[in-house]
Structures are given as C-alpha cells and as structure tokens.
Design a protein around this motif. Structure first.
Motif, short mmCIF file in Angstrom:
data_model
loop_
_atom_site.label_atom_id
_atom_site.label_comp_id
_atom_site.label_asym_id
_atom_site.label_seq_id
_atom_site.Cartn_x
_atom_site.Cartn_y
_atom_site.Cartn_z
N GLY A 368 1.06 -1.30 -0.54
CA GLY A 368 0.43 -0.06 -0.05
C GLY A 368 0.81 1.20 -0.14
O GLY A 368 1.84 1.35 -0.43
N GLY A 369 0.17 2.30 0.47
CA GLY A 369 1.44 3.11 0.41
C GLY A 369 1.17 4.23 -0.98
O GLY A 369 0.62 3.75 -2.32
N LYS A 370 1.50 4.99 -1.08
CA LYS A 370 2.16 6.07 -2.36
C LYS A 370 3.16 6.59 -2.97
O LYS A 370 4.35 5.74 -2.04
CB LYS A 370 1.03 7.99 -2.26
CG LYS A 370 0.24 7.63 -2.62
CD LYS A 370 -0.55 8.50 -2.53
CE LYS A 370 -2.02 9.29 -2.00
NZ LYS A 370 -2.29 11.00 -2.18
N LEU A 371 3.55 6.62 -3.80
CA LEU A 371 4.97 6.23 -4.97
C LEU A 371 5.00 7.93 -5.24
O LEU A 371 4.59 8.60 -5.99
CB LEU A 371 5.40 5.08 -6.32
CG LEU A 371 6.40 4.76 -6.35
CD1 LEU A 371 7.37 5.19 -5.56
CD2 LEU A 371 6.54 4.02 -7.91
N TYR A 372 6.18 8.02 -4.86
CA TYR A 372 6.83 9.85 -5.14
C TYR A 372 8.26 9.35 -5.93
O TYR A 372 8.80 8.71 -5.62
CB TYR A 372 7.39 10.21 -3.53
CG TYR A 372 5.99 11.27 -2.63
CD1 TYR A 372 5.04 11.90 -2.37
CD2 TYR A 372 4.82 10.04 -2.64
CE1 TYR A 372 4.25 12.35 -2.26
CE2 TYR A 372 3.70 10.19 -1.59
CZ TYR A 372 3.45 12.03 -1.40
OH TYR A 372 2.13 12.09 -0.54
N VAL A 373 8.14 10.68 -6.85
CA VAL A 373 9.53 10.87 -7.08
C VAL A 373 9.57 11.94 -7.09
O VAL A 373 8.93 13.33 -7.55
CB VAL A 373 9.55 10.19 -8.81
CG1 VAL A 373 8.13 10.81 -9.62
CG2 VAL A 373 11.02 10.16 -9.26
N VAL A 374 11.02 13.01 -7.24
CA VAL A 374 11.40 13.55 -7.57
C VAL A 374 12.87 13.91 -8.49
O VAL A 374 13.49 12.58 -7.76
CB VAL A 374 12.23 14.14 -6.22
CG1 VAL A 374 13.15 15.61 -6.16
CG2 VAL A 374 11.92 14.65 -5.25
N PHE A 375 12.65 14.17 -8.99
CA PHE A 375 13.91 14.70 -10.02
C PHE A 375 14.13 15.70 -11.44
O PHE A 375 13.19 16.34 -10.39
CB PHE A 375 13.31 12.63 -11.40
CG PHE A 375 12.79 13.31 -12.16
CD1 PHE A 375 13.03 14.04 -13.26
CD2 PHE A 375 11.18 12.95 -12.08
CE1 PHE A 375 12.14 13.76 -14.73
CE2 PHE A 375 10.39 13.77 -12.92
CZ PHE A 375 10.17 13.57 -14.11
N GLY A 376 14.91 15.88 -11.99
CA GLY A 376 15.05 16.54 -13.13
C GLY A 376 16.47 15.83 -13.97
O GLY A 376 15.76 15.37 -14.27
#
Length: 484
Positions: A368-376
């Motif tokens: 469960g939970g959410k998938l986050y992504v930080v990128f450039g």
C-alpha cells in the motif's frame, strides 16, 4: 600509423604526450585535438615553445616539427600505448545506456570473492584489490566513465605494473566513438541495455547504436564473446544487432527471460530479490539484497562474463548472494523497518527512470501507500529526453516533483519547463535540496520516494560553478530529523 609515431618518437626522443598545451613538459609530444568546444589546433604555436613535436589532424598546418595524421584521435590512443605499454592479462569492457557501472562493480566483486586480483575504471573512479598510490589516484579525473586515452592507458599501465590481472572498465558511446580505447583487445564484453540518451552528441539512435557496436568490432579479441541483455535482442533494434554480430562473426550470449541463460522468476521485495534461472538445462536459485529485477539480470551478465575469463560458473553462482549494490543505484536511505522508504538512484534516462519506478511501484503494491518521485534533467545534455522523462514519471508515480539536476550553462527554469511538457499535474519546485526536503515531509506510512538522476554524485554543476551536493547525504539528514 603506429610505426610512424614510434619512428618520430625515437627520432625526437619523445618522453611523454599531452593534449593540453598547459601541461606540456620538455620532451613531450603535443596532440592537437579539435573538440566540440575547444580546438587544440589554436594552441599549436604555444605548444611548440615546449613540445618536441606536434601532431595535428588539420592538414593546413606546416612546419618542421608539425606532423599531420588523419585520424588524430586514434593517433593519441596509439601514442599513449607506446608511452604506457603494459596491460593486465584480462581486460573486460561493459557498454550500454544504463547498467555499466553496476555490471563492472559486480564482476569486480565476484572476482574478489573468488580470491582474484581485480580493478575497475569507470563512473565511480578507480578501485583495486591491490592498493594504489594516493598521489597517483589524486592525479586522476573525478569521473572516468571512459577516460581520455592518455589517462586510460596510464591507469592500465599502473594496474599491470601492480600485477592486477583483471581490469574491468566502462566503455561509453562517446569514448568508443572518439577512439579512446585505441587498439586494446578485450577478453569479453557486456552490453547491458540500449535506449535513448546522448542524442545531443550522436544525433540519431542509429548513430548511437553504431558507436556501441563499434566496441565489439574494433576491440573484442578474436573468439571473444559479447554477453548481452536479451531485451536488446527482442527490441526494434534486435535484428540490426544480430545482423551485425553475424556479419562480423562475433559470438554473443543472451541473458534474460528469453536468453541463453533463461531468467524464469524474480521475486522482488523491499529486502531484495530471489532469482530462479536456467542454464545448460540446470536450474539455479540465488537470493540477493540488491533491489530490482533489472539488477538481477545485470548480476547474471556479470556472472557469465566472469565465467568467460575461465572461472567455474557454479562457483560464481555460489558467491552472488554476497555481491552488494553500487552506491546510488536504487540505494535505500534509512532502514527497511522504517515507516517510509526513500531510495536514491542514478536514473537519468527515460528507460532507467521507468525501470526504477516499475520496481518500486510493484513493491508498493505489496504494502500500500503512495509512490513519489523527485527528479530533474541535466543542462547541456540531450533535451529531447526531458519531456519523455516527465511522461514516464507521471505514468508510474502517484506524486511527481520536477526540480533541478545539474543545470550547467542552461537556465534551470527552462529545463524544468521542458520536463513539465510531459508531466501534466506534476509539482515544480526550484532548488533540489528544498524539493527533497518538502517531498520527504509529505510522506506517510508505507509511502515510497525515489530521488532520481544524480545517484552517487557529490556535486551539482550550476553555471560555471561546481558545488558540493549529495542526494544521499541530504536524504539521510532529512530522514534523521523526520524520525526524531
């Protein structure tokens, strides 16, 4: 060409070589290379004040000590071979859009676990089982994905003199196309993946692929084998790759779901993977704490390449569970027992980002939970992949943050806007550290965050400044504060 260079070196008593007129010493030969940004021919007159002789690829230059060679880049590599002649017994090269660093490291670790002397040359520098002089290491460039031909031969020479019998190195498309490897012959080669990257340099995917394949045509010893990810063979480029191998009579060996080593099952979780595969009608199973099904394939590519050096395959499989992940390659920050999971990955192409997000998405589905992504995306690099990376992120992640990478000479906002064209609904945050900090603050129980693009790097290039910056260290500090 080699004979001509050798004769001139003897005639003029050349003791060293350089492509940088500022580093010339009396007794050196200067090679004037015309690069993308700097033309070494502009410095020939300056070089002649110190250098014994000058080599150039520009036939308009005339002079008693100026010598024209058409393929000036290959000439530098051959000259480096003359100055630094020693080589280790086994040279091994790995190419591919993604996965080079991991496979190089895995081969090194396997050899070390088998009690062999080995060294690596690549993105994360030079590593050796035999200690090298600090002075020597300090003189090397920070990143050596494929070093310039002089540095490359100097390192190979040093390792050979230290009696390191196995040297594994990364072969980038730039390095191959620019003939930085010279005429060295490798025992075996790996081809890990092929997808869009470096089109700012190669212009087309066909040119990019040709650069990769050139390694096998020019540098693989006769009878040597290419160990290839079978995904490449099944792709739209597969027939072209197979035809190339057939035309040049190059042996190849596939690894993957439909490979010669057939991967039957990979069960991945937050703690690692259990891998089942078949080879020579025998079924094998091993476990690894390295996360990612694509890394399991990379491990098997490394295993087969090590076997190609003459080591027993069964013994190699026995040590695979002791092989560890490379820094910044789906590296967990914090503990597996933590309520939230944060990973740092070097993924800086659409394909690499997609693979890493798929792995974490599948793991997320288990808990469960959410998938986050930080990128450039990096500045002064292939701009056509920016929108594609935005699309990939929004397709697979629940929450997308677009921030800065290494903007270099480009406007960071312009780069972010390029990414956002493919990332509808994503949040834009200026400043990478603030983006990481604010995203970690949003995480709730069972959420997963991927910080992508820089991986192991400990710097950020902004304009003409290089400043200290580590995704790994920043994430560690923020998680420490969050968990207090």
């Amino acid at each position: 060409m080699k004979r001509k260079i050798e004769n001139l070196f003897r005639k003029y008593n050349v003791q060293g070589i350089s492509c940088d007129s500022r580093n010339l010493k009396p007794g050196d030969a200067f090679f004037a290379i015309k690069g993308e940004k700097i033309d070494g021919n502009r410095f020939i007159n300056e070089a002649l004040k110190t250098a014994k002789i000058v080599f150039t690829g520009d036939s308009s230059w005339k002079g008693e000590k100026i010598f024209y060679i058409q393929d000036i880049r290959l000439a530098v590599a051959i000259a480096a071979e003359i100055i630094y002649p020693h080589l280790s017994v086994n040279l091994v090269a790995v190419t591919g859009t993604n996965g080079k660093t991991s496979v190089v490291s895995y081969i090194y670790q396997i050899l070390k676990l088998l009690g062999q002397e080995a060294a690596t040359i690549g993105t994360i520098g030079v590593n050796s089982t035999i200690k090298l002089e600090e002075k020597f290491l300090k003189e090397l460039p920070q990143s050596l994905t494929t070093a310039d031909p002089i540095t490359f031969r100097k390192i190979l020479n040093e390792l050979a003199e230290k009696e390191v019998s196995n040297v594994i190195f990364e072969a980038s498309s730039h390095g191959i196309a620019q003939r930085r490897l010279g005429e060295i012959k490798i025992k075996t080669a790996g081809f890990t993946s092929f997808s869009q990257d470096h089109l700012d340099y190669h212009k087309t995917m066909e040119n990019y692929l040709e650069a990769k394949l050139q390694l096998f045509r020019e540098n693989l010893e006769e009878g040597g084998e290419v160990v290839i990810n079978s995904e490449i063979l099944a792709s739209s480029y597969g027939d072209g790759v197979k035809n190339f191998f057939a035309k040049h009579r190059i042996r190849y060996f596939g690894i993957g779901r439909n490979g010669n080593i057939k991967v039957k099952n990979i069960n991945s979780s937050l703690t690692g993977s259990k891998v089942v595969f078949e080879y020579n009608k025998k079924e094998y199973t091993f476990t690894t704490n390295i996360i990612g099904s694509f890394q399991a394939v990379n491990l098997l590519i490394a295993a087969k390449m090590t076997a190609n050096l003459g080591f027993d395959f069964d013994h190699i499989v026995e040590v695979l569970e002791k092989v560890t992940a490379v820094t910044g390659r789906l590296q967990r920050i914090g503990f597996v027992e933590s309520e939230v999971q944060v990973f740092v990955d070097y993924a800086h192409t659409p394909d690499a980002l997609e693979k890493s997000l798929w792995e974490l998405r599948n793991i997320k589905a288990q808990q469960g939970g959410k998938l986050y992504v930080v990128f450039g995306c990096g500045g002064d690099r292939d701009p056509s992949k920016r929108e594609l990376m935005g699309q990939v992120a929004c397709k697979l992640a629940d929450y997308v943050v677009v921030t800065d990478d290494n903007p270099r000479s480009e406007n960071p906002q312009k780069i972010r806007l390029d990414v956002l064209k493919g990332a509808a609904g994503a949040e834009e945050i200026e400043g990478r550290e603030f983006a990481i900090e604010s995203t970690i603050a949003k995480l709730k129980k069972n959420d997963i965050l991927l910080i992508a693009g820089k991986g192991h790097e400990t710097y950020q290039i902004i304009g003409n400044r290089t400043v200290f910056f580590s995704d790994i260290e920043i994430a560690k500090q923020i998680l420490l504060l969050k968990n207090k």
